[in-house]
Write a protein that holds these residues in place. Structure first.
Motif, short mmCIF file in Angstrom:
data_model
loop_
_atom_site.label_atom_id
_atom_site.label_comp_id
_atom_site.label_asym_id
_atom_site.label_seq_id
_atom_site.Cartn_x
_atom_site.Cartn_y
_atom_site.Cartn_z
N LEU A 248 48.91 37.01 -10.71
CA LEU A 248 47.61 37.66 -10.75
C LEU A 248 47.44 38.38 -9.45
O LEU A 248 47.18 37.77 -8.42
CB LEU A 248 46.53 36.59 -10.95
CG LEU A 248 45.13 37.17 -11.12
CD1 LEU A 248 45.07 38.00 -12.38
CD2 LEU A 248 44.14 36.06 -11.18
N LEU A 249 47.63 39.69 -9.51
CA LEU A 249 47.59 40.46 -8.28
C LEU A 249 46.25 41.12 -8.05
O LEU A 249 45.99 41.64 -6.99
CB LEU A 249 48.67 41.56 -8.33
CG LEU A 249 50.10 41.03 -8.46
CD1 LEU A 249 51.08 42.19 -8.54
CD2 LEU A 249 50.42 40.12 -7.30
N GLY A 250 45.39 41.10 -9.05
CA GLY A 250 44.11 41.74 -8.83
C GLY A 250 43.33 41.01 -7.77
O GLY A 250 43.46 39.81 -7.57
N PHE B 239 39.92 37.40 -11.87
CA PHE B 239 40.13 38.40 -12.90
C PHE B 239 39.01 38.28 -13.92
O PHE B 239 38.70 37.22 -14.41
CB PHE B 239 41.47 38.15 -13.59
CG PHE B 239 41.66 38.98 -14.80
CD1 PHE B 239 41.91 40.34 -14.69
CD2 PHE B 239 41.58 38.43 -16.07
CE1 PHE B 239 42.08 41.12 -15.82
CE2 PHE B 239 41.75 39.20 -17.20
CZ PHE B 239 42.00 40.55 -17.07
N LYS B 240 38.34 39.40 -14.22
CA LYS B 240 37.30 39.40 -15.22
C LYS B 240 37.72 40.36 -16.33
O LYS B 240 38.20 41.44 -16.07
CB LYS B 240 35.98 39.87 -14.63
CG LYS B 240 35.41 38.93 -13.61
CD LYS B 240 34.01 39.34 -13.24
CE LYS B 240 34.00 40.69 -12.56
NZ LYS B 240 32.66 41.06 -12.12
N LEU B 241 37.54 39.98 -17.53
CA LEU B 241 37.87 40.87 -18.62
C LEU B 241 36.93 42.06 -18.63
O LEU B 241 37.33 43.19 -18.71
CB LEU B 241 37.81 40.14 -19.95
CG LEU B 241 39.06 39.34 -20.32
CD1 LEU B 241 38.89 38.64 -21.63
CD2 LEU B 241 40.29 40.22 -20.35
N TYR B 242 35.63 41.84 -18.60
CA TYR B 242 34.67 42.93 -18.52
C TYR B 242 33.32 42.39 -18.08
O TYR B 242 33.05 41.21 -18.20
CB TYR B 242 34.53 43.68 -19.84
CG TYR B 242 34.59 42.84 -21.07
CD1 TYR B 242 35.75 42.77 -21.83
CD2 TYR B 242 33.51 42.09 -21.50
CE1 TYR B 242 35.82 42.01 -22.96
CE2 TYR B 242 33.58 41.33 -22.63
CZ TYR B 242 34.74 41.30 -23.37
OH TYR B 242 34.84 40.55 -24.50
N ARG B 243 32.47 43.34 -17.58
CA ARG B 243 31.17 42.92 -17.09
C ARG B 243 30.31 42.43 -18.23
O ARG B 243 30.42 42.88 -19.34
CB ARG B 243 30.46 44.12 -16.46
CG ARG B 243 30.65 44.23 -15.01
CD ARG B 243 29.80 45.30 -14.43
NE ARG B 243 29.42 46.31 -15.40
CZ ARG B 243 28.50 47.20 -15.12
NH1 ARG B 243 27.89 47.18 -13.97
NH2 ARG B 243 28.18 48.12 -15.99
N GLY C 253 46.29 42.43 -13.67
CA GLY C 253 45.01 42.37 -14.34
C GLY C 253 43.90 42.92 -13.46
O GLY C 253 43.59 42.36 -12.42
N SER D 65 39.93 45.06 -13.30
CA SER D 65 38.70 45.43 -13.99
C SER D 65 38.11 46.61 -13.26
O SER D 65 37.70 46.48 -12.11
CB SER D 65 37.73 44.25 -14.01
OG SER D 65 36.56 44.59 -14.68
N ASN E 204 48.23 39.72 -18.54
CA ASN E 204 46.85 40.07 -18.24
C ASN E 204 46.44 41.34 -18.99
O ASN E 204 47.29 42.08 -19.51
CB ASN E 204 46.67 40.28 -16.74
CG ASN E 204 46.76 38.99 -15.97
OD1 ASN E 204 46.28 37.95 -16.44
ND2 ASN E 204 47.38 39.02 -14.82
N SER F 296 41.31 46.12 -17.78
CA SER F 296 39.99 46.41 -18.35
C SER F 296 39.36 47.60 -17.65
O SER F 296 39.32 47.66 -16.43
CB SER F 296 39.08 45.21 -18.19
OG SER F 296 39.42 44.22 -19.12
#
Lengths: 354, 231, 376
Positions: free
Chosen positions: A24-26, A30-34, B77, B79, C184, C187
């Motif tokens: 998980l590099l973000g 990690f959120k799918l969407y707001r 991942g 957003s 992942n 989004s």
């Protein structure tokens, strides 16, 4: 040479097996969407006036409540720059909802205005209670429109709280527009159509003909009669009047007496006229045409005749739509009437009152 | 000296479309020699070492090759909120993923998501570009590519082979490999390799354009990429 | 010294002995026969790689090269190894217990059974070897962790195979392991704001309500223009009026019209009385009749459709209307509308009036307000 790879345990073998690791590099979690409030669907705002700076304007909001749950307040925020919830809001220049009134509500009811210090914000409140998903409508009056032509926006937000604080439950943006009025101008010019002649065909002044009536040999035993016609049409708002101007029948120093609503009496010196159909003598016609004008006083009774220089012989207090009058003249002489050629020239003057 | 009758290993090669995963050529060797508690890979007499490839085949040979087929697929991942889309300017963003596959006949990466779609009643899906098309503000468009773009702005990147093109062979599929042209068809293969490949890092470039007719709302695009290896 | 050498020599002898022993023994160590072939060109394509995704389709494809006849296949899902006989743990929250067979190519009539969290069986009439097969299985839930996981495919000659468990798969015809991977999701969110652009102009607007001018309509003929009872006059060519509508309202927009005169027509006393009365319902205005009305042409140009309301367009361009109660109501009378988004659609409004011979002279006026309402 042989080379042993001793797998001493299952776990070691697992480690030895090529492991694939997703990284998980973000940044951060990690959120799918707001998470967004649900949208108010089928939403609209209808204005009673789209003119800039217009006052006492009504704004009717209609929308479908999306979420079942508690609603205690609704906020209407007017912006000149964007309908997007969460974006900075610039109040529309000139817009004023400080004195807005809630004139009607339906679907979701029990609200009253919660006074707002903001000129571009209307907040309504009630005791928080359940809202059923479905159509709702709110009408606000006494709003002043923005001062600029073009688009403006409204954000509508519902809240569980009774003071528009906390997270919104449902929300939606709207756009409306200020536009110019269309000014219509039309001028109806004043007009008066008036003509006279011995005869006029129909209601067409171009057919008017004749300007001389010959009564022939005047007799003390028989009334002498003649007629002419005149036609009038006018859009004068206050109508018109027609006057007859001229002397009685005259020959030198000898005159025929004028009448005043009198009957024709052969053997008596008389000159008179009316604007009716007569029997004694048989002369003239009643007024014709779609208009409403009438003969004047003294000239409106069959078989009775009058003449007085300057009298109003016909008229109407309203605009006239083609009215044709027939003027009936009688001349009687006494047995001792001095001989001579008796004549007169009558002038008819129509005055329209605009 | 002890001798036991050897038990033959069943073959692992096939005919016609020949595939060899784990065999030994030599004077001795076991792929999976096990006792009660221990297993070992054994080889004696090494005839060849290293990786060799052709256009469609690859092999790992040598002293100690891994016998486990694998697929490593990592999507960064993220957003991203593009904010307010405009009819006068294109909105752009990028995402990255990497693929590595071992003992495989290759891999494909497919895009598995619907184009950006709004929520609520009257939902609307942005028009996807069915063929490679330049970005045009004011025209409703959604598309991607996996190469470096230069016009009207520079964004995105070409695939990067890690550590080098000698070990990694990933490529961008036709339709998604033209700079400054974008396409999106759900289900399309966007990247691939025809053989086992080391790591290839890909950058996905996204473009969003709207027209005056594009309905209002919040549009969501959750990009699901699916990597499939054939072993 | 001697001792050292002896020890060294002994050590060397031991090594050599060990090597010889190993060399002799090694071929015999652990030589088990696994009498299965390899399934070739095998793959599993998943429809969604998101973790914990439900209702995912797994399309199992392979080419069977066994010389025997295959009548069933077993698929096991494992978290750590694709290898035959290795221990197998179902990956995380992966579940095939709700799996169903929704498609098959290369054969027909096969069915799925025995579905558990990490296992199912597909069986049916036999198919010949060297054929490419696919089986699409739906209703699978992905693992909850990102990363690789594995599948093991076994083929059997028996329709009712003797698979027992992952370490005792029974009489296997062919076998193949497959690596899969969740990943992942990238989004992206974006917003499109509500828009409504509406203008009224004395000149046909260009795109985006460009090139507009203040609309000012004069009805009449001659110079100066006057209304008489001899004819009906309109503003179509002399002082035209246009609207332009652009909106992304999903349900379109309605344009309504209001008359500032409460009597609904043209008035010379501020609207108290209308000596030029509103036309009423759509129809012709005859010369010599005092009436005021509107004809709406409907949309042209741009993108999308703006439709004139039938009350103001009955198909005849010289028919006009002015509905008194409606144009004097709070929000006005609808004159045109769209059912969806439109862009830069123009519509010409033609006002007309006639005077009667008795229409009082004067200057008659009206202010027409046009209001656009979008439903988003």
């Amino acid at each position: 040479m042989a080379r042993l790879h001793a797998n001493l345990s299952k776990s070691f073998r697992t480690l030895f097996i090529l492991l694939v690791v997703s990284l998980l590099l973000g940044a951060g979690l990690f959120k799918l969407y707001r998470v967004h409030a649900a949208q108010l669907n089928a939403r609209s705002v209808m204005l009673s006036n789209s003119a800039v700076d217009a006052t006492n304007v009504s704004y009717e909001f209609n929308f479908d409540v999306a979420t079942a749950g508690t609603v205690g307040s609704v906020k209407f925020e007017f912006c000149s720059n964007s309908p997007l919830i969460g974006e900075p809001c610039t109040p529309p220049w000139g817009f004023d909802s400080l004195n807005a009134t809630l004139s009607s509500q339906s679907g979701m009811t029990g609200f009253s205005i919660n006074p707002s210090p903001n000129v571009n914000e209307i907040e309504i409140t009630r005791v928080p209670s359940a809202a059923t998903p479905g159509a709702a409508s709110f009408t606000f009056g006494n709003i002043q429109n923005p001062a600029d032509l073009g688009s403006a926006y409204v954000r509508v937000l519902t809240y569980a709280s009774n003071n528009a604080t906390g997270p919104e439950t449902d929300s939606g943006g709207l756009a409306f527009a200020m536009s110019e009025d269309v000014t219509i101008v039309a001028e109806v010019p004043p007009y008066l159509t008036f003509c006279s002649g011995v005869s006029i065909a129909g209601f067409d002044c171009s057919t008017a003909s004749g300007d001389f009536i010959d009564f022939g040999i005047l007799s003390p035993t028989t009334a002498n009669a003649g007629q002419s016609q005149m036609m009038i049409a006018t859009n004068a708002g206050s109508g018109y009047s027609v006057r007859a101007s001229g002397p009685t029948m005259t020959s030198g120093i000898n005159v025929l007496p004028t009448m005043s609503s009198g009957l024709s009496q052969p053997g008596t010196g008389q000159f008179g006229m009316n604007l009716r159909a007569n029997v004694l003598p048989s002369v003239g016609q009643d007024t014709q045409g779609p208009g409403g004008g009438q003969p004047g006083v003294g000239y409106n009774v069959p078989n009775r005749f009058s003449f007085n220089d300057g009298d109003v012989i016909a008229g109407n207090a309203l605009p006239e739509d083609f009215r044709k009058y027939t003027l009936s003249y009688i001349v009687n002489v006494a047995p001792d009437q001095p001989p001579g050629v008796y004549a007169t020239t009558l002038t008819y003057i129509c005055l329209a009152n605009f | 000296m002890v001798g036991t009758a050897p038990i033959a290993w069943a073959q692992q090669s096939s005919s016609a479309n020949y595939q060899v995963n784990e065999v030994f050529f030599g004077t001795g060797g076991e792929l999976n020699a096990c006792s009660t508690n221990y297993c070992s890979k054994q080889s004696a007499g090494e005839l060849g070492v290293g990786n060799s490839t052709s256009a469609n085949y690859s092999s790992q040979a040598g002293f100690n090759t891994d016998r486990n087929p694998s697929l490593t697929f990592i999507v960064t991942g993220t957003s991203t909120d593009l904010g307010n889309l405009s009819t006068t300017a294109t909105s752009r963003t990028t995402g990255t993923f990497s693929v590595k596959t071992y003992l495989a006949g290759g891999y494909v990466v497919q895009t598995a998501s619907d184009p950006p779609t709004s929520t609520g009643a009257g939902t609307h899906t942005l028009t996807n570009l069915a063929s490679p098309t330049a970005q045009t503000p004011g025209t409703e468009q959604f598309g991607i590519n996996l190469v470096a773009n230069t016009t009207p702005v520079s964004f995105g990147a070409n695939p990067v082979q890690v550590p080098s093109g000698s070990f990694s062979f990933g490529a961008v599929s036709a339709g998604y490999n033209t700079p400054n042209s974008f396409k999106y068809v759900k289900g399309d293969t966007v990247a691939y390799s025809n053989s086992s490949s080391g790591e290839t890092d890909y950058t996905v470039s996204y473009i969003f354009n709207i027209s005056n007719l594009t309905p209002s709302g919040a549009y969501y695009f959750n990009h699901v990429l699916v990597a499939t290896s054939t072993f | 010294m001697k001792t050292k050498n002896r020890i060294l020599r002994r050590g060397l002898y031991a090594v050599f002995g060990l090597v010889l022993t190993v060399a002799a023994v090694l071929p015999g160590l652990g030589s088990k026969a696994a009498a299965y072939g390899q399934i070739t060109s095998r793959s599993i394509m998943i429809s969604n790689s998101a973790t914990s995704a439900t209702s995912v389709e797994y399309t199992i494809g392979f080419t069977e090269t066994a010389s025997g006849i295959v009548k069933s296949i077993v698929v096991d899902f494992c978290d750590a190894s694709p290898l035959y006989g290795d221990a197998c743990t179902v990956p995380g929250t992966f579940s095939a217990s709700g799996a169903s067979l929704t498609g098959q190519t290369g054969t027909s009539g096969w069915t799925l059974s025995g579905a558990t969290a990490g296992h199912f069986v597909i069986s049916g009439a036999s198919f010949n070897s060297a054929a490419a097969m696919t089986f699409t299985v739906a209703g699978i839930t992905n693992p909850s962790a990102t990363g690789s996981y594995y599948a093991r495919i076994y083929t059997y000659a028996a329709q009712s195979n003797n698979y027992s468990n992952v370490t005792t798969p029974g009489t296997v015809l062919d076998f193949g392991g497959i690596a899969l991977s969740t990943a992942n999701v990238i989004s992206i969110t974006a917003k499109v704001q509500e828009t409504l652009t509406f203008c009224v102009s004395g000149a046909a607007p260009t795109s985006g309500c460009g090139g507009t001018s203040t609309p000012a309509v004069t009805l009449g003929h001659g110079t100066p223009a006057v209304l008489t009872s001899s004819q009906v006059d309109d503003n179509g060519t002399t002082t035209p009026t246009y609207t332009q509508l652009t909106t992304n309202a999903a349900s379109g927009a309605i344009v309504r019209m209001k008359n500032s005169n409460t009597c609904g027509g043209l008035s010379k006393d501020g609207g108290s009385t209308c000596d030029i009365a509103p036309k009423g319902s759509v129809g012709a205005i005859s010369a010599g009749t005092a009436a005021f009305g509107l004809y709406v042409a409907g949309g042209s140009g741009g993108t999308g459709t703006v439709t004139a309301n039938a009350n103001y367009n009955d198909g005849t361009s010289t028919h006009y209307a002015m509905r008194t109660a409606n144009v004097t109501s709070t929000y006005g009378d609808p004159i045109e509308s769209s059912s969806g988004p439109v862009s830069d659609v123009n519509s010409q409004l033609t006002f007309a009036a006639g005077a009667a011979s008795t229409t009082p002279a004067g200057v008659y006026t009206a202010n027409m307000t046009l209001i656009a309402t979008g439903t988003f």
